[in-house]
Design a protein around this motif. Structure first.
Motif: not given
Length: 291
Positions: A129, A151, A156
Motif C-alpha cells: 500500500g 488505496i 491495499m
C-alpha cells in the motif's frame, strides 16, 4: 513556495473576515489574506483556504514496513512511501527539515489516481500500500483524504507516520481508510512539547487513543539527552501507554543523533538500554532503534 500544480480548497476552516480560521490541527490558526498558517502549506486567498501542497511529493521510495517503524504490522512486507512539504511542529532535532521547513524543496506532482497506479504497479516488489511519511501527513490532509479511499478500495493498506497533532474530527473522518499508524509521542511533559517541538502534548495523547480505537498503532519516542531522558519521565510515558493504549502496544525508542538545530552528542547507549529495561517492565513489545 512554488505554486505549480493544483490548489485544492482546504477542509476544516471557517470564514473569520478578513481572516480564515483553520480548524485542522490544534493550532487553530487565524490566517490573514495572502498568508499561511503555522504549517506553511495552508493559505488564505480572498477568504478561501487552500492547500498548497496537494499532490506535491518530495520523497518517494519503497521501504521495508519495519522502517516506518512498524514491527507488528505485516512484517517482512514493503510499502510505497510518500512525503510532501510542511509541518505543524518545529522540532529542534528534525531529521527531515529540508522538506518540512524549507519552501524551495523539489517535488513531483502525483495526483491520487497516479498514486494508486504506482501502488498497484509495485505489488511485484511486495508492496502492500502507501505510507504517508517523511514530512508530517496531517498537513497533507486533503491529499490523503482523496488518496486513501482509492488505496482502500483496491484492497491495499494506508499507513500514517505522524506527530499526532490533528484535531479529533478530521481524524475520525480519515480513520475508515487507515490501517496502521506510527505516532510520535516525543516526550511526556508540556514543557518539552512547548520548548522543543513548539506544540502541546495533550492533543497528541488524545489522537493516540483515537487511532488505537480503530487501527493498528505503534508509538515512537526519540530519546534526547538532557531533554526527555529522565527515568521518571520515561516511566510516566510507559505507564500511560500501558494504561491508556494497552501493554500490547509496540513502542520504539530511538536514539538521537545531532540534526537541524540540535548539536548535543548522541544519546548514550547506556541510556537507551536502561530506557528499554524500564519499558519492558510495563510493555510487551519494546524496540530500540538507531543503536
Amino acid at each position: 513556495m512554488e505554486e505549480a500544480g493544483p490548489l485544492r480548497e482546504a477542509l476544516f476552516y471557517d470564514p473569520d473576515p478578513p481572516k480564515v480560521h483553520c480548524r485542522l490541527c490544534p493550532w487553530h490558526c487565524h490566517i490573514p489574506e495572502g498568508k499561511v498558517g503555522v504549517c506553511r502549506v495552508r493559505m488564505n486567498e480572498k477568504g478561501t483556504l487552500f492547500s498548497l501542497n496537494y499532490g506535491k511529493v518530495t520523497g518517494l521510495s519503497i521501504d521495508p514496513i519495519e522502517k516506518k517503524p512498524l514491527r507488528r504490522f505485516h512484517p517482512g512486507s514493503q510499502i510505497l512511501s510518500f512525503g510532501s512539504l510542511g509541518c505543524n511542529f518545529d522540532c529542534g532535532f528534525c531529521q527531515n527539515y529540508h522538506i518540512a521547513h524549507r519552501d524551495d524543496a523539489e517535488f513531483r506532482l502525483i495526483p491520487p489516481e497516479e498514486a494508486l497506479r504506482l501502488a498497484e504497479e509495485t505489488k511485484v516488489y511486495g508492496n502492500i500500500g502507501i505510507a504517508y511519511t517523511y514530512s508530517e501527513p496531517s498537513v497533507w490532509y486533503e491529499y490523503i483524504i482523496d488518496t486513501a479511499p482509492l488505496i482502500h478500495e483496491a484492497g491495499m493498506k494506508n499507513v500514517l507516520v505522524t506527530n499526532g497533532y490533528l484535531e479529533a474530527e478530521p481524524i475520525k473522518d480519515m480513520l475508515p481508510y487507515i490501517d496502521a499508524v506510527n505516532l510520535d509521542i516525543k516526550g511526556f511533559t508540556e514543557d518539552y512539547y512547548h520548548g522543543v517541538c513548539k506544540g502541546r502534548l495533550e492533543p497528541v495523547l488524545t489522537a493516540a487513543k483515537l487511532y488505537k480505537s480503530a487501527c493498528h498503532l505503534e508509538v515512537t519516542t526519540l530519546v534526547v539527552p538532557g531533554h526527555n531522558d529522565r527515568e521518571e519521565e520515561l516511566v510516566e510515558l510507559f505507564d500511560w501507554v500501558a494504561r491508556e493504549l494497552g501493554r500490547d502496544t509496540p513502542i520504539h525508542l530511538s536514539r538521537y543523533f545531532p540534526q537541524y538545530k540540535f548539536k548535543e552528542q548522541p544519546t548514550p547507549r547506556e541510556t537507551m538500554l536502561r530506557a528499554g529495561e524500564l519499558a519492558r517492565e510495563r510493555l510487551d513489545h519494546v524496540y530500540l532503534g538507531n543503536i
